[in-house]
Design a protein around this motif. Sequence first.
Motif, PDB file in Angstrom:
ATOM      1  N   ARG A  82       0.818  -1.221   0.000  1.00 43.54           N
ATOM      2  CA  ARG A  82       0.000   0.000   0.000  1.00 43.54           C
ATOM      3  C   ARG A  82       0.849   1.267   0.000  1.00 43.54           C
ATOM      4  O   ARG A  82       0.440   2.285  -0.554  1.00 43.54           O
ATOM      5  CB  ARG A  82      -0.928   0.000   1.201  1.00 43.54           C
ATOM      6  CG  ARG A  82      -2.056  -0.999   1.060  1.00 43.54           C
ATOM      7  CD  ARG A  82      -2.942  -1.020   2.293  1.00 43.54           C
ATOM      8  NE  ARG A  82      -4.101  -1.865   2.064  1.00 43.54           N
ATOM      9  CZ  ARG A  82      -4.679  -2.585   2.997  1.00 43.54           C
ATOM     10  NH1 ARG A  82      -4.226  -2.591   4.236  1.00 43.54           N
ATOM     11  NH2 ARG A  82      -5.724  -3.329   2.706  1.00 43.54           N
ATOM     12  N   THR A  83       2.011   1.232   0.634  1.00 47.82           N
ATOM     13  CA  THR A  83       2.811   2.456   0.752  1.00 47.82           C
ATOM     14  C   THR A  83       3.942   2.544  -0.260  1.00 47.82           C
ATOM     15  O   THR A  83       4.280   3.633  -0.699  1.00 47.82           O
ATOM     16  CB  THR A  83       3.402   2.590   2.170  1.00 47.82           C
ATOM     17  OG1 THR A  83       4.237   1.461   2.435  1.00 47.82           O
ATOM     18  CG2 THR A  83       2.315   2.695   3.220  1.00 47.82           C
ATOM     19  N   GLY A  84       4.527   1.423  -0.619  1.00 44.03           N
ATOM     20  CA  GLY A  84       5.704   1.457  -1.475  1.00 44.03           C
ATOM     21  C   GLY A  84       5.468   1.038  -2.908  1.00 44.03           C
ATOM     22  O   GLY A  84       6.328   1.222  -3.759  1.00 44.03           O
ATOM     23  N   GLY A  85       4.325   0.414  -3.158  1.00 41.57           N
ATOM     24  CA  GLY A  85       4.016  -0.001  -4.516  1.00 41.57           C
ATOM     25  C   GLY A  85       4.778  -1.240  -4.951  1.00 41.57           C
ATOM     26  O   GLY A  85       5.375  -1.958  -4.148  1.00 41.57           O
ATOM     27  N   SER A  86       4.777  -1.466  -6.249  1.00 44.99           N
ATOM     28  CA  SER A  86       5.313  -2.711  -6.790  1.00 44.99           C
ATOM     29  C   SER A  86       6.829  -2.827  -6.635  1.00 44.99           C
ATOM     30  O   SER A  86       7.351  -3.921  -6.460  1.00 44.99           O
ATOM     31  CB  SER A  86       4.914  -2.867  -8.256  1.00 44.99           C
ATOM     32  OG  SER A  86       5.449  -1.812  -9.029  1.00 44.99           O
ATOM     33  N   THR A  87       7.556  -1.733  -6.676  1.00 49.58           N
ATOM     34  CA  THR A  87       9.019  -1.803  -6.547  1.00 49.58           C
ATOM     35  C   THR A  87       9.413  -2.322  -5.176  1.00 49.58           C
ATOM     36  O   THR A  87      10.228  -3.245  -5.058  1.00 49.58           O
ATOM     37  CB  THR A  87       9.659  -0.422  -6.798  1.00 49.58           C
ATOM     38  OG1 THR A  87       9.307   0.010  -8.105  1.00 49.58           O
ATOM     39  CG2 THR A  87      11.167  -0.490  -6.649  1.00 49.58           C
ATOM     40  N   TRP A  88       8.844  -1.758  -4.138  1.00 52.02           N
ATOM     41  CA  TRP A  88       9.175  -2.194  -2.780  1.00 52.02           C
ATOM     42  C   TRP A  88       8.629  -3.581  -2.493  1.00 52.02           C
ATOM     43  O   TRP A  88       9.237  -4.352  -1.750  1.00 52.02           O
ATOM     44  CB  TRP A  88       8.702  -1.182  -1.739  1.00 52.02           C
ATOM     45  CG  TRP A  88       9.629  -0.003  -1.706  1.00 52.02           C
ATOM     46  CD1 TRP A  88       9.426   1.224  -2.261  1.00 52.02           C
ATOM     47  CD2 TRP A  88      10.939   0.019  -1.139  1.00 52.02           C
ATOM     48  NE1 TRP A  88      10.520   2.019  -2.060  1.00 52.02           N
ATOM     49  CE2 TRP A  88      11.471   1.302  -1.367  1.00 52.02           C
ATOM     50  CE3 TRP A  88      11.718  -0.909  -0.457  1.00 52.02           C
ATOM     51  CZ2 TRP A  88      12.742   1.675  -0.930  1.00 52.02           C
ATOM     52  CZ3 TRP A  88      12.982  -0.542  -0.027  1.00 52.02           C
ATOM     53  CH2 TRP A  88      13.479   0.736  -0.261  1.00 52.02           C
ATOM     54  N   LEU A  89       7.505  -3.920  -3.098  1.00 54.65           N
ATOM     55  CA  LEU A  89       6.974  -5.279  -2.927  1.00 54.65           C
ATOM     56  C   LEU A  89       7.913  -6.286  -3.587  1.00 54.65           C
ATOM     57  O   LEU A  89       8.157  -7.361  -3.037  1.00 54.65           O
ATOM     58  CB  LEU A  89       5.570  -5.397  -3.509  1.00 54.65           C
ATOM     59  CG  LEU A  89       4.913  -6.774  -3.392  1.00 54.65           C
ATOM     60  CD1 LEU A  89       4.820  -7.232  -1.932  1.00 54.65           C
ATOM     61  CD2 LEU A  89       3.534  -6.751  -4.038  1.00 54.65           C
ATOM     62  N   PHE A  90       8.464  -5.947  -4.738  1.00 49.14           N
ATOM     63  CA  PHE A  90       9.423  -6.823  -5.405  1.00 49.14           C
ATOM     64  C   PHE A  90      10.642  -7.050  -4.505  1.00 49.14           C
ATOM     65  O   PHE A  90      11.104  -8.180  -4.337  1.00 49.14           O
ATOM     66  CB  PHE A  90       9.835  -6.215  -6.749  1.00 49.14           C
ATOM     67  CG  PHE A  90      10.832  -7.028  -7.505  1.00 49.14           C
ATOM     68  CD1 PHE A  90      10.484  -8.255  -8.059  1.00 49.14           C
ATOM     69  CD2 PHE A  90      12.130  -6.576  -7.675  1.00 49.14           C
ATOM     70  CE1 PHE A  90      11.404  -9.016  -8.770  1.00 49.14           C
ATOM     71  CE2 PHE A  90      13.061  -7.322  -8.382  1.00 49.14           C
ATOM     72  CZ  PHE A  90      12.699  -8.538  -8.924  1.00 49.14           C
ATOM     73  N   ILE A  91      11.157  -6.003  -3.910  1.00 47.84           N
ATOM     74  CA  ILE A  91      12.296  -6.115  -2.999  1.00 47.84           C
ATOM     75  C   ILE A  91      11.929  -6.975  -1.794  1.00 47.84           C
ATOM     76  O   ILE A  91      12.708  -7.845  -1.379  1.00 47.84           O
ATOM     77  CB  ILE A  91      12.791  -4.717  -2.573  1.00 47.84           C
ATOM     78  CG1 ILE A  91      13.375  -3.993  -3.781  1.00 47.84           C
ATOM     79  CG2 ILE A  91      13.799  -4.808  -1.429  1.00 47.84           C
ATOM     80  CD1 ILE A  91      13.607  -2.504  -3.584  1.00 47.84           C
ATOM     81  N   LEU A  92      10.748  -6.760  -1.233  1.00 46.06           N
ATOM     82  CA  LEU A  92      10.283  -7.564  -0.101  1.00 46.06           C
ATOM     83  C   LEU A  92      10.207  -9.036  -0.477  1.00 46.06           C
ATOM     84  O   LEU A  92      10.636  -9.900   0.287  1.00 46.06           O
ATOM     85  CB  LEU A  92       8.916  -7.079   0.379  1.00 46.06           C
ATOM     86  CG  LEU A  92       8.279  -7.899   1.505  1.00 46.06           C
ATOM     87  CD1 LEU A  92       8.965  -7.599   2.834  1.00 46.06           C
ATOM     88  CD2 LEU A  92       6.799  -7.617   1.598  1.00 46.06           C
ATOM     89  N   ARG A  93       9.717  -9.322  -1.665  1.00 46.75           N
ATOM     90  CA  ARG A  93       9.601 -10.715  -2.111  1.00 46.75           C
ATOM     91  C   ARG A  93      10.982 -11.360  -2.275  1.00 46.75           C
ATOM     92  O   ARG A  93      11.162 -12.525  -1.951  1.00 46.75           O
ATOM     93  CB  ARG A  93       8.826 -10.784  -3.432  1.00 46.75           C
ATOM     94  CG  ARG A  93       7.409 -10.262  -3.366  1.00 46.75           C
ATOM     95  CD  ARG A  93       6.415 -11.262  -2.921  1.00 46.75           C
ATOM     96  NE  ARG A  93       6.406 -12.377  -3.849  1.00 46.75           N
ATOM     97  CZ  ARG A  93       6.045 -13.601  -3.526  1.00 46.75           C
ATOM     98  NH1 ARG A  93       5.647 -13.879  -2.309  1.00 46.75           N
ATOM     99  NH2 ARG A  93       6.061 -14.584  -4.404  1.00 46.75           N
ATOM    100  N   ILE A  94      11.960 -10.605  -2.756  1.00 48.48           N
ATOM    101  CA  ILE A  94      13.326 -11.137  -2.856  1.00 48.48           C
ATOM    102  C   ILE A  94      13.862 -11.467  -1.465  1.00 48.48           C
ATOM    103  O   ILE A  94      14.426 -12.542  -1.245  1.00 48.48           O
ATOM    104  CB  ILE A  94      14.258 -10.144  -3.585  1.00 48.48           C
ATOM    105  CG1 ILE A  94      13.880 -10.052  -5.062  1.00 48.48           C
ATOM    106  CG2 ILE A  94      15.725 -10.564  -3.439  1.00 48.48           C
ATOM    107  CD1 ILE A  94      14.620  -8.964  -5.819  1.00 48.48           C
ATOM    108  N   VAL A  95      13.663 -10.559  -0.517  1.00 47.60           N
ATOM    109  CA  VAL A  95      14.146 -10.785   0.849  1.00 47.60           C
ATOM    110  C   VAL A  95      13.419 -11.973   1.489  1.00 47.60           C
ATOM    111  O   VAL A  95      14.034 -12.778   2.201  1.00 47.60           O
ATOM    112  CB  VAL A  95      14.010  -9.501   1.695  1.00 47.60           C
ATOM    113  CG1 VAL A  95      14.379  -9.744   3.150  1.00 47.60           C
ATOM    114  CG2 VAL A  95      14.867  -8.385   1.106  1.00 47.60           C
TER     115      VAL A  95
END
Length: 191
Positions: A82-95
Amino acid sequence: MVVLISNEQITQVGNINCNIQHAIFDWEEKTQGLLLSGFYYGYFCTQILGGFLALKFGSKWVLGIGLLSTALLTFLTPIITRTGGSTWLFILRIVEGMGEGPTMPALAHMMARWIPPHERSILSAIIFGGGQFGNIFGPIISGILLDKARDWAYVFYFFGAFGLFWFTLWSLLCYSEPNEHPFISKKESYT
């Protein structure tokens, strides 16, 4: 893909009328593919490290902390989305993938320590079959939660909480080696 931003709109997805109360994100197929694959990029990167860590520190904590990290990051998924959008979600998924990558090598190490050689084939089939059980029932439980809660974030909160519950039991009941377990006799321990 159907994308709605306002509350209480009725839309048709396939042959089903859906009452959508919360935002659905407007991501192209390429973005969706990247988001789904991000987990596996991280997962791939930590496989060898996971085997090394299991040998050095024991399988219990490598597997447990790997799944704990995934549970904690699952709680963050709605907030990041909700706050970071797809870019931050992609990073979260990698982590998330990096946290869970060591789990399979640690599981293999633990199975080699706990399962007698003459029982490994059948017990390995049961253990890895359990993963498929999760692949079947995870989407069913998600659908039920979505129907009852009407907010997609509750699916992530539920599975994050389930992961924390699992980790608590794992920490209390699991041991890396049979000879570490307080209730297993020398006769039972084949190692």
